[in-house]
Design a protein around this motif. Structure first.
Motif, PDB file in Angstrom:
ATOM      1  N   THR A   1       2.205  17.439 -15.611  1.00  0.00           N
ATOM      2  CA  THR A   1       3.075  16.407 -16.216  1.00  0.00           C
ATOM      3  C   THR A   1       4.443  16.993 -16.551  1.00  0.00           C
ATOM      4  O   THR A   1       4.571  18.190 -16.821  1.00  0.00           O
ATOM      5  CB  THR A   1       2.494  15.864 -17.544  1.00  0.00           C
ATOM      6  OG1 THR A   1       2.077  16.985 -18.308  1.00  0.00           O
ATOM      7  CG2 THR A   1       1.331  14.930 -17.309  1.00  0.00           C
TER       8      THR A   1
ATOM      9  N   HIS B   1       1.516  33.424 -16.317  1.00  0.00           N
ATOM     10  CA  HIS B   1       1.688  33.440 -17.770  1.00  0.00           C
ATOM     11  C   HIS B   1       0.341  33.696 -18.440  1.00  0.00           C
ATOM     12  O   HIS B   1      -0.704  33.392 -17.876  1.00  0.00           O
ATOM     13  CB  HIS B   1       2.189  32.081 -18.264  1.00  0.00           C
ATOM     14  CG  HIS B   1       3.644  31.871 -18.019  1.00  0.00           C
ATOM     15  ND1 HIS B   1       4.335  30.809 -18.513  1.00  0.00           N
ATOM     16  CD2 HIS B   1       4.538  32.601 -17.324  1.00  0.00           C
ATOM     17  CE1 HIS B   1       5.592  30.890 -18.137  1.00  0.00           C
ATOM     18  NE2 HIS B   1       5.741  31.961 -17.413  1.00  0.00           N
TER      19      HIS B   1
ATOM     20  N   TYR C   1       2.078  22.406 -12.275  1.00  0.00           N
ATOM     21  CA  TYR C   1       1.986  21.663 -13.533  1.00  0.00           C
ATOM     22  C   TYR C   1       1.685  20.209 -13.237  1.00  0.00           C
ATOM     23  O   TYR C   1       2.096  19.683 -12.210  1.00  0.00           O
ATOM     24  CB  TYR C   1       3.303  21.736 -14.312  1.00  0.00           C
ATOM     25  CG  TYR C   1       3.718  23.138 -14.686  1.00  0.00           C
ATOM     26  CD1 TYR C   1       2.809  24.030 -15.241  1.00  0.00           C
ATOM     27  CD2 TYR C   1       5.027  23.570 -14.490  1.00  0.00           C
ATOM     28  CE1 TYR C   1       3.193  25.320 -15.590  1.00  0.00           C
ATOM     29  CE2 TYR C   1       5.420  24.854 -14.834  1.00  0.00           C
ATOM     30  CZ  TYR C   1       4.502  25.728 -15.382  1.00  0.00           C
ATOM     31  OH  TYR C   1       4.884  26.986 -15.729  1.00  0.00           O
TER      32      TYR C   1
ATOM     33  N   ARG D   1       9.477  31.448 -26.130  1.00  0.00           N
ATOM     34  CA  ARG D   1       9.654  30.391 -25.122  1.00  0.00           C
ATOM     35  C   ARG D   1       8.317  29.878 -24.626  1.00  0.00           C
ATOM     36  O   ARG D   1       8.227  28.788 -24.091  1.00  0.00           O
ATOM     37  CB  ARG D   1      10.463  30.921 -23.938  1.00  0.00           C
ATOM     38  CG  ARG D   1      11.881  31.246 -24.297  1.00  0.00           C
ATOM     39  CD  ARG D   1      12.504  32.088 -23.218  1.00  0.00           C
ATOM     40  NE  ARG D   1      12.930  31.263 -22.114  1.00  0.00           N
ATOM     41  CZ  ARG D   1      14.190  31.048 -21.790  1.00  0.00           C
ATOM     42  NH1 ARG D   1      15.144  31.608 -22.503  1.00  0.00           N
ATOM     43  NH2 ARG D   1      14.509  30.307 -20.773  1.00  0.00           N
TER      44      ARG D   1
ATOM     45  N   THR E   1      16.237  26.338 -25.674  1.00  0.00           N
ATOM     46  CA  THR E   1      15.676  27.396 -24.855  1.00  0.00           C
ATOM     47  C   THR E   1      14.166  27.220 -24.782  1.00  0.00           C
ATOM     48  O   THR E   1      13.532  26.937 -25.787  1.00  0.00           O
ATOM     49  CB  THR E   1      15.987  28.756 -25.496  1.00  0.00           C
ATOM     50  OG1 THR E   1      17.352  28.733 -25.871  1.00  0.00           O
ATOM     51  CG2 THR E   1      15.749  29.884 -24.543  1.00  0.00           C
ATOM     52  N   GLY E   2      13.624  27.366 -23.595  1.00  0.00           N
ATOM     53  CA  GLY E   2      12.182  27.202 -23.454  1.00  0.00           C
ATOM     54  C   GLY E   2      11.774  25.754 -23.255  1.00  0.00           C
ATOM     55  O   GLY E   2      10.602  25.450 -23.067  1.00  0.00           O
ATOM     56  N   GLY E   3      12.741  24.850 -23.275  1.00  0.00           N
ATOM     57  CA  GLY E   3      12.425  23.429 -23.141  1.00  0.00           C
ATOM     58  C   GLY E   3      12.071  23.026 -21.720  1.00  0.00           C
ATOM     59  O   GLY E   3      11.443  21.997 -21.494  1.00  0.00           O
ATOM     60  N   GLY E   4      12.491  23.841 -20.757  1.00  0.00           N
ATOM     61  CA  GLY E   4      12.178  23.532 -19.361  1.00  0.00           C
ATOM     62  C   GLY E   4      13.369  23.004 -18.583  1.00  0.00           C
ATOM     63  O   GLY E   4      13.251  22.080 -17.786  1.00  0.00           O
ATOM     64  N   LYS E   5      14.524  23.636 -18.791  1.00  0.00           N
ATOM     65  CA  LYS E   5      15.736  23.189 -18.102  1.00  0.00           C
ATOM     66  C   LYS E   5      15.682  23.494 -16.611  1.00  0.00           C
ATOM     67  O   LYS E   5      16.156  22.705 -15.799  1.00  0.00           O
ATOM     68  CB  LYS E   5      16.978  23.865 -18.707  1.00  0.00           C
ATOM     69  CG  LYS E   5      17.403  23.258 -20.017  1.00  0.00           C
ATOM     70  CD  LYS E   5      18.693  23.857 -20.526  1.00  0.00           C
ATOM     71  CE  LYS E   5      18.519  25.280 -21.002  1.00  0.00           C
ATOM     72  NZ  LYS E   5      17.553  25.411 -22.113  1.00  0.00           N
ATOM     73  N   SER E   6      15.103  24.649 -16.258  1.00  0.00           N
ATOM     74  CA  SER E   6      15.195  25.073 -14.849  1.00  0.00           C
ATOM     75  C   SER E   6      14.609  24.034 -13.897  1.00  0.00           C
ATOM     76  O   SER E   6      15.191  23.746 -12.854  1.00  0.00           O
ATOM     77  CB  SER E   6      14.487  26.410 -14.628  1.00  0.00           C
ATOM     78  OG  SER E   6      14.567  27.202 -15.773  1.00  0.00           O
ATOM     79  N   LEU E   7      13.472  23.455 -14.272  1.00  0.00           N
ATOM     80  CA  LEU E   7      12.859  22.468 -13.375  1.00  0.00           C
ATOM     81  C   LEU E   7      13.790  21.286 -13.124  1.00  0.00           C
ATOM     82  O   LEU E   7      13.707  20.641 -12.084  1.00  0.00           O
ATOM     83  CB  LEU E   7      11.549  21.945 -13.967  1.00  0.00           C
ATOM     84  CG  LEU E   7      10.352  22.887 -14.008  1.00  0.00           C
ATOM     85  CD1 LEU E   7       9.103  22.119 -14.417  1.00  0.00           C
ATOM     86  CD2 LEU E   7      10.140  23.551 -12.670  1.00  0.00           C
TER      87      LEU E   7
ATOM     88  N   GLN F   1      12.371  15.558 -18.836  1.00  0.00           N
ATOM     89  CA  GLN F   1      12.471  16.129 -17.480  1.00  0.00           C
ATOM     90  C   GLN F   1      12.432  15.053 -16.389  1.00  0.00           C
ATOM     91  O   GLN F   1      13.252  15.071 -15.465  1.00  0.00           O
ATOM     92  CB  GLN F   1      11.341  17.132 -17.235  1.00  0.00           C
ATOM     93  CG  GLN F   1      11.609  18.517 -17.788  1.00  0.00           C
ATOM     94  CD  GLN F   1      10.418  19.442 -17.582  1.00  0.00           C
ATOM     95  OE1 GLN F   1       9.272  18.990 -17.449  1.00  0.00           O
ATOM     96  NE2 GLN F   1      10.675  20.745 -17.559  1.00  0.00           N
TER      97      GLN F   1
ATOM     98  N   ARG G   1       7.666  17.369 -18.992  1.00  0.00           N
ATOM     99  CA  ARG G   1       7.848  17.474 -20.438  1.00  0.00           C
ATOM    100  C   ARG G   1       9.099  16.711 -20.854  1.00  0.00           C
ATOM    101  O   ARG G   1      10.104  16.783 -20.154  1.00  0.00           O
ATOM    102  CB  ARG G   1       8.138  18.931 -20.796  1.00  0.00           C
ATOM    103  CG  ARG G   1       6.960  19.789 -20.963  1.00  0.00           C
ATOM    104  CD  ARG G   1       7.486  21.100 -21.539  1.00  0.00           C
ATOM    105  NE  ARG G   1       6.493  22.126 -21.455  1.00  0.00           N
ATOM    106  CZ  ARG G   1       6.776  23.421 -21.468  1.00  0.00           C
ATOM    107  NH1 ARG G   1       8.035  23.825 -21.532  1.00  0.00           N
ATOM    108  NH2 ARG G   1       5.822  24.299 -21.413  1.00  0.00           N
TER     109      ARG G   1
END
Ligand code: ADP
Ligand code: ZN
Length: 605
Positions: free
Chosen positions: A18, A564, A16, A323, A42-48, A23, A20
């Motif tokens: 940029t 994806h 990726y 998501r 959810t889907g906001g990009g927490k894992s990164l 982050q 979000r």
């Protein structure tokens, strides 16, 4: 993996370009050794937010997650990106666990996933001491709060992390937390010095729809046939029996569906979850136990056939839809029975008065959402502490604004019937009281001599369905309540008298026919990040999908772990002919380029 900046890791590993939302700031905070509390939908990009600091900082990022069933998938997905990840949980053999422990101590892991209960074991703590800890990530952090909807006592033990390793940064993440839950997370995890990052809770691509129940399985079938043919989705039901029956009903009607609930043996459950993640177009019917942390990006709808117990639970469950940012539907059918049943459950629940009060408050908020005549999204966001947003244009109350009517007289009639019955020291459920108002003479009414009540037959201006709507809304507004006798009998509340004395107007929603609440697709404000494709592009996209399906099957991975849809669409529209061009595509990091680059170019070039 050292001496790389977060942006380099974002691009090289994840493909990726940029960050979000928040982050970048969150990642900087943790990389610099600070604690963070992250609230992101959810889907906001927490894992990164924890994966990248784990790759940038020396040592291993320790991720505490209650989702044992998903650890394998998470680790596989990271493996596909070239990240060295592993987990320790009760599903492994002793040998497998030892191998992971050895790798951790040798500094060969970027990320290590742990179930919270393992931290109560001294052996785990001393194991962690023998390696280098980059950070602690506490996922689903709302589980530490008894205010929240998934309290897990094991989470209380996580307070030890800050005490034992004060120099290691901690990042707590959740998609759902009201002010009260947030405060609990901070106190119980000792995160007093953490920087807090609250993203907007809005999920603009989800359309919220709440309809009144009238043969809910058929309503669901209609929704799936007309708007979600061939889509993956989740259907939540309260009881195991209903979960089983709904799966059978859908399958019988040509929509492949699998059940998932706590009463099934764990092998079948795991198999159903795994098939849902891997096979396209599968519906899962589940009790609320299903789906926490499911990171399947293309769940196109979440349907509730029963009323959720709280807005937090509802938002968490509906948040599993869409998501990937593409349009998705959150659909809930609810009726009088739901309200009676839940009021009854709250009244007769175990626990002290404070607990009952809390259940009641949670239910009140959920009912207010159901009965609102204003934008559902505005109300949801206000509930999560973000008031004042404009009407969204992508919920049922926006697309088909409900009309209200003056229900004061109807309310007085109904409440009077309760008063008359109480004078005879009698209490009944809604159905019987409605029969009295409608002047029905059946054997039961005759034998009870209810034809002699002054309220008998005074309610024929409404039909039974309209009366059920009135009662439902009186219960929702606490102008009526359910007794604690366990039979669902109705009683007056303190506020009822203001209605009976004519001191207060009662505004009610008209019952909207289910068909009228159908989505008008043109009014959708959803973010559709689909790249438009011409006919040749569509054909190429299909080819790429077929290749992905094959590749995923061979590797035993869900298709979205390979790529994806959005990445494949971008490839189909730009038709890269070289590795350099491929590398510019979002979602294509170094590891995937290495692994799949040639195969992709063989298709596109
Ligand atoms: P959450 O855990 O908050 O529900 P995820 O971490 O699973 O969300 O992220 C949701 C999706 O968004 C994932 O598919 C992820 O790869 C993608 N994503 C996250 N951050 C970015 C980014 N900066 N750019 C592009 N896609 C991203
Ligand atoms: Zn709206």
């Amino acid at each position: 993996m050292t001496t790389h900046t977060p942006t380099e890791v974002l691009s090289r590993v994840f493909g990726y370009d940029t960050f979000r939302g928040d982050q970048a700031q969150i990642i900087d905070t943790v990389v610099d050794g600070g604690d963070a509390l992250v609230l992101m939908p959810t889907g906001g990009g927490k894992s990164l937010c924890y994966q990248i600091p784990s790759l940038v900082r020396p040592g291993t990022g320790i991720v505490i997650s209650p989702l044992i069933a998903l650890m394998q998938d998470q680790v596989d997905a990271l493996g596909a990106l070239g990240v060295r990840a592993a987990f320790l949980n009760s599903t492994q053999s002793a040998q497998e666990r030892r191998d992971v422990e050895t790798a951790y101590v040798a500094g060969e892991l970027d990320l290590l996933y742990l179930a919270p209960e393992r931290l109560s074991a001294p052996s785990t703590l001393s194991l962690l001491d023998r390696g280098t800890i980059a950070l602690f990530a506490i996922d689903e952090a709302h589980c530490v709060s008894s205010w929240g909807h998934d309290f897990r006592p094991d989470y209380l033990a996580l307070a030890v992390l800050g005490e034992r390793w004060p120099a290691v940064p901690r990042i707590a993440l959740t998609a759902t937390a009201t002010e009260a839950t947030r405060a609990d997370i901070v106190t119980r995890l000792g995160l007093g010095r953490a920087s807090t990052f609250v993203s907007s809770f809005d999920r603009p691509n989800i359309e919220y729809r709440i309809v009144s129940k009238d043969n809910p399985r058929n309503q669901l079938l209609e929704l799936l046939r007309t708007e979600h043919a061939g889509d993956s989705g989740i259907v939540y039901c309260l009881s195991r029996k209903s979960v089983e029956e709904t799966a059978q009903f859908l399958t019988r009607n040509g929509i492949p569906a699998l059940a998932y609930h706590a009463g099934m043996d764990s092998r079948t459950r795991a198999e159903h979850q795994s098939r849902f993640l891997r096979e396209p177009g599968l519906v899962i019917t589940a009790t609320i136990a299903f789906g926490m942390g499911i990171d399947k990006p293309d769940v196109r709808f979440v349907a509730h056939l029963d009323l959720p117990k709280s807005v937090e639970g509802y938002y968490q469950e509906t948040g599993r839809a869409g998501r990937d940012g593409n349009p998705a539907t959150a659909w809930l059918a609810y009726g009088l029975q739901d309200v009676v049943q839940q009021r009854k459950m709250a009244a007769t629940s175990e626990g002290d008065a404070a607990h009952k009060r809390r259940l009641g408050q949670n239910l009140d908020a959920m009912l207010a959402l159901c009965e609102t005549v204003e934008c559902r999204r505005t109300q949801l966001l206000a509930y999560f502490g973000q008031p004042g947003s404009e009407a969204c244009g992508n919920c049922d109350t926006c697309t088909a604004p409900p009309e209200t009517w003056d229900g004061t007289v109807a309310a007085q009639k109904f409440l009077s019937a309760i008063v008359r019955l109480a004078q005879r020291r009698q209490r009944y459920g809604a159905g019987h009281v409605i029969d009295i108002l409608l002047g029905k003479s059946n054997a039961r009414i005759e034998s009870l001599d209810h034809t002699s009540l002054t309220v008998f037959g005074i309610g024929t201006d409404l039909d039974a369905n309209q009366w059920r709507g009135v009662v439902r809304q009186l219960l929702a507004q606490r102008l009526l309540t359910v007794g604690d006798d366990g039979y669902g009998t109705l009683e007056l509340t303190e506020e009822s008298s203001t209605v009976l004395r004519g001191e207060r107007e009662v505004r009610l929603r008209h019952e909207v026919a289910a068909a009228a609440t159908r989505r008008s697709r043109s009014s959708q404000k959803a973010k559709v990040d689909d790249v438009p494709l011409d006919a040749a592009g569509e054909a190429l996209f299909e080819q790429l999908r077929a290749w992905r399906g094959e590749t995923a099957r061979e590797a035993g991975l869900p298709a979205y772990v390979v790529f994806h849809d959005a990445t494949l669409r971008q490839i189909a529209s730009t038709r890269p002919t070289s590795r350099d061009q491929l590398a510019g595509i979002s979602g294509l990091g170094a590891a995937k380029l290495e692994k799949y680059g040639d195969a992709l170019l063989a298709i596109t070039a």
